[in-house]
Design an enzyme around this catalytic site. Structure first.
Site, PDB file in Angstrom:
ATOM      1  N   ASP A 150      -7.659 -38.003 -13.252  1.00 44.79           N
ATOM      2  CA  ASP A 150      -8.717 -37.876 -12.900  1.00 44.79           C
ATOM      3  C   ASP A 150      -9.213 -39.807 -13.443  1.00 44.79           C
ATOM      4  O   ASP A 150      -9.151 -39.518 -14.617  1.00 44.79           O
ATOM      5  CB  ASP A 150      -9.703 -36.755 -12.986  1.00 44.79           C
ATOM      6  CG  ASP A 150     -11.212 -37.270 -12.234  1.00 44.79           C
ATOM      7  OD1 ASP A 150     -11.083 -35.463 -11.421  1.00 44.79           O
ATOM      8  OD2 ASP A 150     -11.797 -38.092 -12.178  1.00 44.79           O
ATOM      9  N   THR A 209      -9.713 -46.552  -3.215  1.00 43.67           N
ATOM     10  CA  THR A 209      -9.698 -45.283  -3.584  1.00 43.67           C
ATOM     11  C   THR A 209      -8.661 -44.700  -2.626  1.00 43.67           C
ATOM     12  O   THR A 209      -8.027 -43.981  -2.310  1.00 43.67           O
ATOM     13  CB  THR A 209     -11.143 -44.575  -3.864  1.00 43.67           C
ATOM     14  OG1 THR A 209     -11.855 -45.035  -5.476  1.00 43.67           O
ATOM     15  CG2 THR A 209     -10.554 -43.277  -4.745  1.00 43.67           C
ATOM     16  N   TYR A 262     -16.679 -44.179   3.534  1.00 43.77           N
ATOM     17  CA  TYR A 262     -15.637 -43.108   3.800  1.00 43.77           C
ATOM     18  C   TYR A 262     -15.266 -42.377   4.896  1.00 43.77           C
ATOM     19  O   TYR A 262     -14.120 -42.293   4.219  1.00 43.77           O
ATOM     20  CB  TYR A 262     -16.638 -41.771   3.117  1.00 43.77           C
ATOM     21  CG  TYR A 262     -15.956 -40.619   2.712  1.00 43.77           C
ATOM     22  CD1 TYR A 262     -15.322 -40.855   1.191  1.00 43.77           C
ATOM     23  CD2 TYR A 262     -17.103 -39.537   3.359  1.00 43.77           C
ATOM     24  CE1 TYR A 262     -14.553 -38.897   0.844  1.00 43.77           C
ATOM     25  CE2 TYR A 262     -16.141 -38.313   3.075  1.00 43.77           C
ATOM     26  CZ  TYR A 262     -15.746 -38.255   2.065  1.00 43.77           C
ATOM     27  OH  TYR A 262     -15.256 -36.559   1.911  1.00 43.77           O
ATOM     28  N   LYS A 266     -11.193 -42.779   4.469  1.00 41.27           N
ATOM     29  CA  LYS A 266     -10.436 -41.386   4.951  1.00 41.27           C
ATOM     30  C   LYS A 266      -9.693 -41.234   6.283  1.00 41.27           C
ATOM     31  O   LYS A 266      -7.928 -40.114   6.455  1.00 41.27           O
ATOM     32  CB  LYS A 266     -11.224 -39.968   4.774  1.00 41.27           C
ATOM     33  CG  LYS A 266     -11.762 -39.666   3.851  1.00 41.27           C
ATOM     34  CD  LYS A 266     -10.773 -39.025   3.089  1.00 41.27           C
ATOM     35  CE  LYS A 266     -11.696 -38.678   1.134  1.00 41.27           C
ATOM     36  NZ  LYS A 266     -10.483 -38.276   0.311  1.00 41.27           N
ATOM     37  N   TYR A 276       3.741 -42.153   6.487  1.00 41.58           N
ATOM     38  CA  TYR A 276       4.468 -42.473   5.385  1.00 41.58           C
ATOM     39  C   TYR A 276       5.942 -41.272   6.571  1.00 41.58           C
ATOM     40  O   TYR A 276       6.610 -40.603   6.320  1.00 41.58           O
ATOM     41  CB  TYR A 276       3.918 -41.762   4.742  1.00 41.58           C
ATOM     42  CG  TYR A 276       3.984 -43.327   3.460  1.00 41.58           C
ATOM     43  CD1 TYR A 276       3.157 -43.766   3.509  1.00 41.58           C
ATOM     44  CD2 TYR A 276       5.007 -43.199   2.802  1.00 41.58           C
ATOM     45  CE1 TYR A 276       2.584 -45.126   2.926  1.00 41.58           C
ATOM     46  CE2 TYR A 276       4.919 -44.419   1.526  1.00 41.58           C
ATOM     47  CZ  TYR A 276       3.631 -45.079   1.379  1.00 41.58           C
ATOM     48  OH  TYR A 276       3.393 -46.289   0.944  1.00 41.58           O
ATOM     49  N   GLN A 279       7.597 -42.326   9.118  1.00 40.55           N
ATOM     50  CA  GLN A 279       9.161 -43.607   8.683  1.00 40.55           C
ATOM     51  C   GLN A 279       9.531 -43.201   7.360  1.00 40.55           C
ATOM     52  O   GLN A 279      10.767 -43.911   7.235  1.00 40.55           O
ATOM     53  CB  GLN A 279       7.835 -44.765   8.421  1.00 40.55           C
ATOM     54  CG  GLN A 279       8.746 -46.461   7.826  1.00 40.55           C
ATOM     55  CD  GLN A 279       7.537 -47.606   7.453  1.00 40.55           C
ATOM     56  OE1 GLN A 279       6.074 -47.036   8.327  1.00 40.55           O
ATOM     57  NE2 GLN A 279       7.744 -48.134   7.236  1.00 40.55           N
ATOM     58  N   THR A 292     -18.661 -28.357   2.164  1.00 37.45           N
ATOM     59  CA  THR A 292     -18.527 -26.872   0.723  1.00 37.45           C
ATOM     60  C   THR A 292     -19.726 -27.108  -0.340  1.00 37.45           C
ATOM     61  O   THR A 292     -19.886 -28.188  -0.652  1.00 37.45           O
ATOM     62  CB  THR A 292     -16.995 -27.578   0.318  1.00 37.45           C
ATOM     63  OG1 THR A 292     -16.351 -28.022   1.578  1.00 37.45           O
ATOM     64  CG2 THR A 292     -16.056 -26.651  -0.558  1.00 37.45           C
ATOM     65  N   ARG A 303     -25.559 -34.015  -2.762  1.00 37.21           N
ATOM     66  CA  ARG A 303     -25.564 -33.277  -1.817  1.00 37.21           C
ATOM     67  C   ARG A 303     -26.487 -32.292  -1.543  1.00 37.21           C
ATOM     68  O   ARG A 303     -27.611 -31.899  -2.360  1.00 37.21           O
ATOM     69  CB  ARG A 303     -24.332 -32.856  -1.226  1.00 37.21           C
ATOM     70  CG  ARG A 303     -23.378 -33.683  -0.838  1.00 37.21           C
ATOM     71  CD  ARG A 303     -21.922 -33.329  -1.071  1.00 37.21           C
ATOM     72  NE  ARG A 303     -20.979 -33.088  -1.930  1.00 37.21           N
ATOM     73  CZ  ARG A 303     -20.222 -33.070  -1.985  1.00 37.21           C
ATOM     74  NH1 ARG A 303     -19.204 -32.593  -1.274  1.00 37.21           N
ATOM     75  NH2 ARG A 303     -19.701 -32.868  -3.293  1.00 37.21           N
TER      76      ARG A 303
HETATM   77  O1  LIG Z   1     -31.379 -33.858  -0.169  1.00 42.60           O
HETATM   78  C1  LIG Z   1     -31.162 -33.569   0.336  1.00 42.60           C
HETATM   79  C2  LIG Z   1     -29.700 -33.873   0.655  1.00 42.60           C
HETATM   80  C3  LIG Z   1     -29.394 -34.388   1.986  1.00 42.60           C
HETATM   81  N1  LIG Z   1     -29.966 -34.058   3.039  1.00 42.60           N
HETATM   82  C4  LIG Z   1     -29.259 -33.926   4.644  1.00 42.60           C
HETATM   83  O2  LIG Z   1     -28.665 -32.822   4.855  1.00 42.60           O
HETATM   84  C5  LIG Z   1     -27.852 -32.734   5.500  1.00 42.60           C
HETATM   85  C6  LIG Z   1     -26.139 -32.890   4.067  1.00 42.60           C
HETATM   86  O3  LIG Z   1     -26.503 -33.829   3.780  1.00 42.60           O
HETATM   87  P1  LIG Z   1     -25.435 -33.851   2.778  1.00 42.60           P
HETATM   88  O4  LIG Z   1     -25.375 -34.855   1.778  1.00 42.60           O
HETATM   89  O5  LIG Z   1     -25.271 -32.532   1.516  1.00 42.60           O
HETATM   90  O6  LIG Z   1     -23.309 -33.907   3.507  1.00 42.60           O
HETATM   91  P2  LIG Z   1     -23.239 -34.521   4.303  1.00 42.60           P
HETATM   92  O7  LIG Z   1     -23.210 -33.849   5.653  1.00 42.60           O
HETATM   93  O8  LIG Z   1     -23.382 -35.532   4.881  1.00 42.60           O
HETATM   94  O9  LIG Z   1     -21.687 -34.997   4.134  1.00 42.60           O
HETATM   95  C7  LIG Z   1     -20.632 -34.621   3.442  1.00 42.60           C
HETATM   96  O10 LIG Z   1     -20.022 -34.083   4.358  1.00 42.60           O
HETATM   97  C8  LIG Z   1     -18.372 -33.849   4.730  1.00 42.60           C
HETATM   98  C9  LIG Z   1     -18.036 -33.949   3.425  1.00 42.60           C
HETATM   99  O11 LIG Z   1     -16.265 -34.094   3.596  1.00 42.60           O
HETATM  100  C10 LIG Z   1     -18.139 -35.046   2.218  1.00 42.60           C
HETATM  101  O12 LIG Z   1     -18.486 -34.297   1.347  1.00 42.60           O
HETATM  102  C11 LIG Z   1     -20.142 -35.513   2.391  1.00 42.60           C
HETATM  103  O13 LIG Z   1     -19.171 -36.600   2.903  1.00 42.60           O
HETATM  104  C12 LIG Z   1     -27.569 -34.118   6.034  1.00 42.60           C
HETATM  105  O14 LIG Z   1     -28.344 -33.883   7.237  1.00 42.60           O
HETATM  106  C13 LIG Z   1     -28.220 -34.705   4.976  1.00 42.60           C
HETATM  107  O15 LIG Z   1     -29.338 -36.001   5.528  1.00 42.60           O
HETATM  108  C14 LIG Z   1     -31.732 -33.194   2.778  1.00 42.60           C
HETATM  109  O16 LIG Z   1     -32.136 -33.401   4.334  1.00 42.60           O
HETATM  110  N2  LIG Z   1     -31.734 -33.490   1.302  1.00 42.60           N
END
Ligand SMILES: O=c1ccn([C@@H]2O[C@H](COP(=O)(O)OP(=O)(O)O[C@H]3OC[C@@H](O)[C@H](O)[C@H]3O)[C@@H](O)[C@H]2O)c(=O)[nH]1
Length: 431
Positions: A150, A209, A262, A266, A276, A279, A292, A303
């Site tokens: 990490d 990354t 992102y 991904k 990989y 090949q 999650t 999030r």
């Molecule tokens: O304070 C907040 C934070 C987020 N949100 C909203 O809540 C929803 C979820 O937002 P998050 O930031 O939790 O996560 P997102 O769904 O946008 O992205 C996630 O998707 C799947 C995972 O792979 C990633 O961890 C992450 O990118 C979005 O619509 C966002 O706009 C709010 O309304 N208020």
């Protein structure tokens, strides 16, 4: 959990600020006690698979055991809770002058005794992060040797401190964009900032990354003949036009938008993985992880689950981005870990969605957390973020059919534990 020094327990003091914070949230605990005690505990496997979100929501199921006997990942939930919600949380002393003393565990939680031939050396990149650290807990309890790599950009040593010093455990500070050599049997490649604010903070680094990190880890898998598991994301579907999302859906991603570092990172990581495989005969697995949540989410994660919980605990307005009609489906972290371990150990190489089909609008979700934590807290709307997916919900038929996996935790039970954990963080998390 290992018993901590008795002297330290006696001298354990909470700062005044932490104490008042706890008082402020005590009423929430009282309100929740009856709700927590009401439902009957059920064992894993009793929950019905269903695509019907309503059924998931109304279910009163309680999970007491996690994991699967077939891959030896089964463990009592109580054992895991001891690692992140210890009954005696005396791994630190917070002093009134604002300093903190961290204490050493004297003994470790018992791990399974495996024969030398059964014990695998497993590398977990991003193993000190939120998801990584729960995976590490489970792999350690299963009796394997675990090496965590990490760079601590979003992960913390605290998340795995309970294993530091264990003879089966190594912690390496290393950035996955630089090559790394080690002999291992399995690689769980998680390393990458996952929350939108974190991955957009330095988008070029996020792309590096995903791309260089995945090349490095696939190269390692090729050289050592290790099995390789990529943690991909539901974000590969972008702002989906198919609902719910099946693994066969190719997605709808803006390649030049703010999320592209992102999403596209991904997507290319998946492309590299299957290149990989074709090949170089690397033995690969790909998990597409949906939203999650759980203990050990960084308070600075940004999030929605952690934001809403922290805002509600602090009595601050809950911030909804946009009108709140966008939907997400939330899975509790232990279900994800079950799915990852099953996927690694089953013979299925195509991408697999891992998520809970229990779908909520963000407005509903905000109200649910507000009502549970602090009913008087107002909710405010902020401008929507660019390219925010409007709907997201996994089709988990593939995981159910090929892995025998289905989410077992209700969102309610997951939230209870997560809220409890954030409360336990006191000052550090909330101020
Ligand atoms: O304070 C907040 C934070 C987020 N949100 C909203 O809540 C929803 C979820 O937002 P998050 O930031 O939790 O996560 P997102 O769904 O946008 O992205 C996630 O998707 C799947 C995972 O792979 C990633 O961890 C992450 O990118 C979005 O619509 C966002 O706009 C709010 O309304 N208020």
């Amino acid at each position: 959990m290992g018993s901590f020094s008795e002297n330290s327990q006696k001298s354990h003091k909470m700062s005044e600020q932490t104490a008042s914070l706890r008082e402020a949230i005590q009423h929430v605990e009282e309100e929740q006690t009856s709700a927590q005690n009401a439902p009957d505990k059920i064992e894993q496997g009793e929950a019905q698979t269903s695509d019907n979100a309503q059924e998931y929501r109304n279910s009163k199921r309680r999970v007491a055991k996690v994991g699967h006997e077939t891959v030896h990942s089964n463990v009592e939930l109580e054992t895991l809770r001891d690692l992140y919600l210890p009954k005696d949380p005396s791994d630190r002393i917070v002093h009134s002058d604002g300093t903190v003393s961290f204490l050493h565990a004297k003994s470790f939680l018992p791990v399974r005794m495996l024969r030398q031939s059964e014990r695998l050396r497993i590398l977990v990149t991003g193993g000190a992060g939120f998801v990584g650290s729960h995976l590490v807990d489970r792999l350690m309890l299963m009796g394997h040797e675990v090496i965590v790599m990490d760079n601590f950009f979003t992960g913390t040593k605290t998340n795995v401190q309970h294993w530091i010093g264990h003879p089966h455990f190594d912690l390496v500070r290393h950035d996955v964009v630089d090559p790394f050599m080690i002999e291992v049997n399995q690689i769980y490649h998680l390393a990458c900032p996952a929350s939108p604010p974190h991955y957009q903070y330095n988008p070029t680094k996020t792309v590096k990354t995903s791309v260089m990190g995945t090349i490095n880890m696939l190269g390692l898998a090729k050289r050592t003949k290790a099995r390789f598991l990529l943690t991909s994301t539901s974000e590969v579907y972008g702002d989906p036009e198919e609902h719910p999302q099946k693994e066969t859906y190719w997605g709808h991603v803006n390649p030049i938008g703010p999320r592209a570092c992102y999403d596209e990172g991904k997507r290319i990581a998946e492309t590299l993985t299957y290149s990989y495989m074709r090949q170089n005969d690397v033995d690969v697995r790909v998990a597409r992880i949906f939203n999650t949540f759980g203990p050990r989410m960084s308070p600075a994660d940004g999030r929605v689950v952690s934001n809403f919980i922290i805002q509600a605990l602090k009595g601050e307005q809950l911030t909804i981005y946009g009108d709140g009609t966008q939907t997400r489906s939330f899975q509790y972290v232990h279900d994800l870990i079950d799915g990852l371990i099953l996927l690694m150990n089953k013979n299925f190489t195509e991408p697999v969605n891992l998520g809970n089909p229990e779908e909520y609008s963000i407005q509903e979700f905000a109200e649910m957390i507000r009502d549970r934590v602090s009913p008087d807290t107002p909710i405010k709307h902020l401008p929507a973020t660019m390219d925010d997916p409007k709907k997201r919900k996994p089709d988990v038929t593939r995981a159910t059919t090929y892995l025998g996996w289905q989410p077992a935790f209700s969102v309610q039970q997951g939230l209870e534990e997560t809220i409890e954990w954030f409360k336990e963080q006191g000052l550090e998390a909330l101020i």
